[in-house]
Design a protein around this motif. Structure first.
Motif, mmCIF file in Angstrom:
data_model
loop_
_atom_site.group_PDB
_atom_site.id
_atom_site.type_symbol
_atom_site.label_atom_id
_atom_site.label_comp_id
_atom_site.label_asym_id
_atom_site.label_seq_id
_atom_site.Cartn_x
_atom_site.Cartn_y
_atom_site.Cartn_z
ATOM 1 N N GLU A 50 -5.135 3.437 -12.974
ATOM 2 C CA GLU A 50 -5.089 2.323 -13.927
ATOM 3 C C GLU A 50 -3.667 1.818 -14.113
ATOM 4 O O GLU A 50 -3.429 0.599 -14.164
ATOM 5 N N ALA A 51 -2.713 2.755 -14.219
ATOM 6 C CA ALA A 51 -1.322 2.347 -14.412
ATOM 7 C C ALA A 51 -0.779 1.636 -13.179
ATOM 8 O O ALA A 51 -0.042 0.639 -13.284
ATOM 9 N N VAL A 52 -1.142 2.117 -11.993
ATOM 10 C CA VAL A 52 -0.659 1.482 -10.766
ATOM 11 C C VAL A 52 -1.290 0.101 -10.580
ATOM 12 O O VAL A 52 -0.627 -0.861 -10.158
ATOM 13 N N ALA A 53 -2.578 -0.015 -10.894
ATOM 14 C CA ALA A 53 -3.231 -1.316 -10.779
ATOM 15 C C ALA A 53 -2.607 -2.316 -11.738
ATOM 16 O O ALA A 53 -2.439 -3.507 -11.393
ATOM 17 N N ASP A 54 -2.251 -1.860 -12.912
ATOM 18 C CA ASP A 54 -1.607 -2.758 -13.862
ATOM 19 C C ASP A 54 -0.230 -3.197 -13.345
ATOM 20 O O ASP A 54 0.153 -4.352 -13.490
ATOM 21 N N ALA A 55 0.504 -2.228 -12.732
ATOM 22 C CA ALA A 55 1.818 -2.592 -12.181
ATOM 23 C C ALA A 55 1.680 -3.516 -10.977
ATOM 24 O O ALA A 55 2.542 -4.367 -10.731
ATOM 25 N N ALA A 56 0.602 -3.372 -10.219
ATOM 26 C CA ALA A 56 0.387 -4.214 -9.051
ATOM 27 C C ALA A 56 -0.250 -5.555 -9.400
ATOM 28 O O ALA A 56 -0.427 -6.407 -8.514
ATOM 29 N N GLN A 57 -0.604 -5.716 -10.660
ATOM 30 C CA GLN A 57 -1.222 -6.950 -11.131
ATOM 31 C C GLN A 57 -2.525 -7.235 -10.376
ATOM 32 O O GLN A 57 -2.781 -8.352 -9.915
ATOM 33 N N THR A 58 -3.311 -6.176 -10.250
ATOM 34 C CA THR A 58 -4.598 -6.312 -9.589
ATOM 35 C C THR A 58 -5.570 -5.341 -10.241
ATOM 36 O O THR A 58 -5.247 -4.690 -11.252
ATOM 37 N N PRO A 115 0.817 -1.221 0.000
ATOM 38 C CA PRO A 115 0.000 0.000 0.000
ATOM 39 C C PRO A 115 0.847 1.266 0.000
ATOM 40 O O PRO A 115 0.474 2.255 -0.653
ATOM 41 N N ARG A 116 1.955 1.255 0.708
ATOM 42 C CA ARG A 116 2.831 2.437 0.717
ATOM 43 C C ARG A 116 3.386 2.706 -0.678
ATOM 44 O O ARG A 116 3.482 3.862 -1.109
ATOM 45 N N ASP A 117 3.746 1.661 -1.407
ATOM 46 C CA ASP A 117 4.273 1.843 -2.767
ATOM 47 C C ASP A 117 3.186 2.337 -3.712
ATOM 48 O O ASP A 117 3.441 3.155 -4.608
ATOM 49 N N ILE A 118 1.970 1.848 -3.509
ATOM 50 C CA ILE A 118 0.857 2.302 -4.344
ATOM 51 C C ILE A 118 0.635 3.797 -4.146
ATOM 52 O O ILE A 118 0.481 4.556 -5.112
ATOM 53 N N GLN A 119 0.618 4.261 -2.915
ATOM 54 C CA GLN A 119 0.402 5.680 -2.638
ATOM 55 C C GLN A 119 1.550 6.543 -3.159
ATOM 56 O O GLN A 119 1.331 7.656 -3.649
ATOM 57 N N ALA A 120 2.768 6.025 -3.063
ATOM 58 C CA ALA A 120 3.920 6.793 -3.552
ATOM 59 C C ALA A 120 3.838 6.977 -5.064
ATOM 60 O O ALA A 120 4.146 8.057 -5.593
ATOM 61 N N ARG A 121 3.409 5.955 -5.765
ATOM 62 C CA ARG A 121 3.324 6.065 -7.221
ATOM 63 C C ARG A 121 2.164 6.966 -7.634
ATOM 64 O O ARG A 121 2.270 7.719 -8.609
ATOM 65 N N ILE A 122 1.061 6.931 -6.912
ATOM 66 C CA ILE A 122 -0.052 7.831 -7.209
ATOM 67 C C ILE A 122 0.358 9.271 -6.925
ATOM 68 O O ILE A 122 0.057 10.191 -7.699
ATOM 69 N N ILE A 156 -7.126 -1.177 -5.439
ATOM 70 C CA ILE A 156 -6.106 -0.206 -5.014
ATOM 71 C C ILE A 156 -6.722 1.134 -4.633
ATOM 72 O O ILE A 156 -6.042 1.982 -4.046
ATOM 73 N N MET A 157 -7.997 1.368 -4.942
ATOM 74 C CA MET A 157 -8.614 2.661 -4.666
ATOM 75 C C MET A 157 -8.663 2.998 -3.173
ATOM 76 O O MET A 157 -8.594 4.183 -2.817
ATOM 77 N N PRO A 158 -8.791 2.035 -2.245
ATOM 78 C CA PRO A 158 -8.731 2.427 -0.832
ATOM 79 C C PRO A 158 -7.421 3.117 -0.455
ATOM 80 O O PRO A 158 -7.406 3.919 0.481
ATOM 81 N N TYR A 159 -6.350 2.881 -1.188
ATOM 82 C CA TYR A 159 -5.062 3.518 -0.911
ATOM 83 C C TYR A 159 -4.786 4.675 -1.877
ATOM 84 O O TYR A 159 -4.125 5.648 -1.508
ATOM 85 N N ALA A 160 -5.302 4.563 -3.083
ATOM 86 C CA ALA A 160 -5.074 5.621 -4.067
ATOM 87 C C ALA A 160 -6.016 6.800 -3.862
ATOM 88 O O ALA A 160 -5.658 7.949 -4.169
ATOM 89 N N GLY A 161 -7.221 6.570 -3.332
ATOM 90 C CA GLY A 161 -8.203 7.638 -3.187
ATOM 91 C C GLY A 161 -7.722 8.817 -2.350
ATOM 92 O O GLY A 161 -7.829 9.973 -2.785
#
Length: 292
Positions: free
Chosen positions: A72-80, A58-65, A85-90
């Motif tokens: 969409e790009a982060v979800a593709d990189a996370a393979q999900t 989750p920390r990496d997801i937020q850093a990339r956002i 990922i929206m609970p962390y990206a929002g």
């Protein structure tokens, strides 16, 4: 669904020993998910499920956002999926929107000679109003850079011009810098563009090709053309007369000039006083003067 009953714990304490109704034994790993489920911590359980389903934390997801990537790009990189990922990206997307709105209320550092000290939002609105366009044609976004500053972007589409403007936003200083020509146009700064020559017609192109072919040749000029380009000759100065030679000195000395006779001295005429007397008849007939 198979019903399992707890039969015991493994010797190392890391597995639960279970048995079904038929007597078949099963085991279950005692991990963080199981402990969170036993405590009733659903939020923690969701995070743990995310770790299991994604290759990014989750920390990496937020850093990339926060760095500007799309969900969409982060979800593709996370393979999900994006939903996972929206609970962390929002929250980070909301932070980016807040920074973009705050940057529009900051001052604009313009080039030397530019007028006004408006905020970014006021400058953009004033320029678009002059172009008969509303400010709603601009879509703002922001993301954080590695140096701690934020990059502010403004995507716009108008009849005079369309583009994607970029600004540098210094949050502690509360000012923005114009990073490209789209940004300068959007705030109303004049962009100096080189004036392109008008396209040549067929005759002009033919003449240009002719001039290129004659670049290495010497073009003959007529007498009239030579006279037009040649400078007029300067008049030659007249020769000065040669000095005559001086006569040689004579051997014999020159004779001294003879003395000139002095002019006779005229004696002054004595004038008689009074009126002249008239001669008498005797003086006229017999001569003689009047006795004094």
């Amino acid at each position: 669904m198979v019903h399992l009953t707890l039969a015991g714990v493994s010797e190392d304490g890391k597995r639960l020993l279970l048995v079904d109704d038929t007597g078949v034994e099963h085991d279950l790993d005692v991990d963080a998910r199981l402990r969170a489920a036993l405590r009733g911590d659903s939020s923690r359980l969701g995070q743990l499920e995310m770790k299991m389903d994604s290759v990014l934390r989750p920390r990496d997801i937020q850093a990339r956002i926060r760095a500007g990537e799309t969900p969409e790009a982060v979800a593709d990189a996370a393979q999900t999926s994006v939903e996972k990922i929206m609970p962390y990206a929002g929250p980070v997307l909301a932070e980016r929107e807040h920074v973009a709105q705050r940057a529009q209320r900051s001052s604009v550092r313009r080039t030397a000679g530019a007028d006004g000290a408006r905020t970014l939002g006021e400058a953009v609105e004033a320029h678009l109003r002059a172009e008969h366009v509303g400010p709603d044609v601009v879509t703002w976004d922001a993301w954080r850079r590695e140096d701690g500053r934020w990059t502010l972007s403004a995507e716009f589409e108008t009849r005079p011009r369309s583009g994607l403007a970029h600004f540098t936003y210094d949050m502690p200083g509360n000012y923005v810098l114009l990073d490209d020509e789209d940004a300068r146009w959007l705030v109303g700064e004049v962009i100096a563009t080189a004036t392109l020559p008008a396209p040549l017609d067929d005759l002009q192109q033919a003449r240009a090709r002719r001039r290129v072919s004659l670049d290495d040749e010497e073009l003959p000029l007529g007498d009239d053309a030579i006279g037009m380009v040649s400078p007029e000759p300067e008049p030659e100065p007249e020769p000065e007369p040669a000095p005559e030679p001086e006569p040689a000195a004579e051997a014999a000395p020159e004779p001294e000039p003879e003395p000139q006779p002095e002019a006779p001295v005229r004696r002054p005429v004595r004038k008689s006083r009074g009126r002249a007397s008239v001669p008498s008849w005797d003086e006229i007939m017999f001569g003689g003067g009047k006795p004094e």
